[in-house]
Scaffold this motif. Sequence first.
Motif, short mmCIF file in Angstrom:
data_model
loop_
_atom_site.label_atom_id
_atom_site.label_comp_id
_atom_site.label_asym_id
_atom_site.label_seq_id
_atom_site.Cartn_x
_atom_site.Cartn_y
_atom_site.Cartn_z
N ALA A 195 0.84 -1.21 0.00
CA ALA A 195 0.00 0.00 0.00
C ALA A 195 0.87 1.25 0.00
N GLY A 196 1.88 1.28 0.85
CA GLY A 196 2.76 2.44 0.91
C GLY A 196 3.51 2.68 -0.38
N SER A 197 4.02 1.62 -0.98
CA SER A 197 4.79 1.80 -2.21
C SER A 197 3.87 2.15 -3.39
N ALA A 198 2.68 1.56 -3.44
CA ALA A 198 1.72 1.93 -4.50
C ALA A 198 1.35 3.41 -4.37
N GLY A 199 1.15 3.86 -3.15
CA GLY A 199 0.83 5.27 -2.92
C GLY A 199 1.97 6.19 -3.33
N MET A 200 3.21 5.80 -3.05
CA MET A 200 4.36 6.62 -3.44
C MET A 200 4.46 6.73 -4.96
N TYR A 201 4.20 5.63 -5.65
CA TYR A 201 4.25 5.65 -7.11
C TYR A 201 3.17 6.60 -7.66
N LEU A 202 1.96 6.47 -7.15
CA LEU A 202 0.88 7.34 -7.60
C LEU A 202 1.16 8.79 -7.25
N PHE A 203 1.72 9.02 -6.07
CA PHE A 203 2.11 10.38 -5.67
C PHE A 203 3.09 10.97 -6.68
N GLY A 204 4.11 10.20 -7.05
CA GLY A 204 5.10 10.68 -7.99
C GLY A 204 4.51 11.02 -9.35
N MET A 205 3.63 10.14 -9.83
CA MET A 205 2.99 10.38 -11.13
C MET A 205 2.12 11.64 -11.09
N ASP A 206 1.29 11.74 -10.07
CA ASP A 206 0.41 12.90 -9.95
C ASP A 206 1.19 14.19 -9.76
N LEU A 207 2.16 14.19 -8.85
CA LEU A 207 2.91 15.41 -8.55
C LEU A 207 3.61 15.93 -9.80
N LEU A 208 4.30 15.08 -10.51
CA LEU A 208 5.04 15.53 -11.67
C LEU A 208 4.10 16.09 -12.75
#
Length: 141
Positions: free
Chosen positions: A77-90
């Motif tokens: 869950a944490g790593s999936a969230g980090m990936y989505l965070f990175g995609m959205d933020l950029l």
Amino acid sequence: MRRIVQVMLVIAIVIDIAYWAIWFTDRDILASSHRSAYYEFENAFPLADLWLGLACLGALVTLTRRTPMALFWILCAGSAGMYLFGMDLLYDLEHGIFTSGGGGAVEAGIVGMTLVFSLTALRYGWSRRSELLGTADPHLS
């Protein structure tokens, strides 16, 4: 701390479901832009968000049951969230989404919550891995 993480998992699942229900029924409520590229970008996320939701559900169930699989699911869950965070933020930074009015503010909130959730889940899981796996020495607690 376990209860806080469980509450965060429930909130993440609810937000995930609510976001996509709104997106597919009345996307103007959430849309930060009305460009076709923006819609195409957002429409690429449901499967990834489904994985995040399933990982959160797996983490919630296994944390509640106190099974060793909790470590696996909380890290997923944490790593999936980090990936989505990175995609959205950029994407949002590159396309000025955060400064596009109310939708941008909603997007900024989602991105911020995703980061906090993800870092909390990863830190919780990793710092308590022995406890979660059931290998902690009870005499050291």
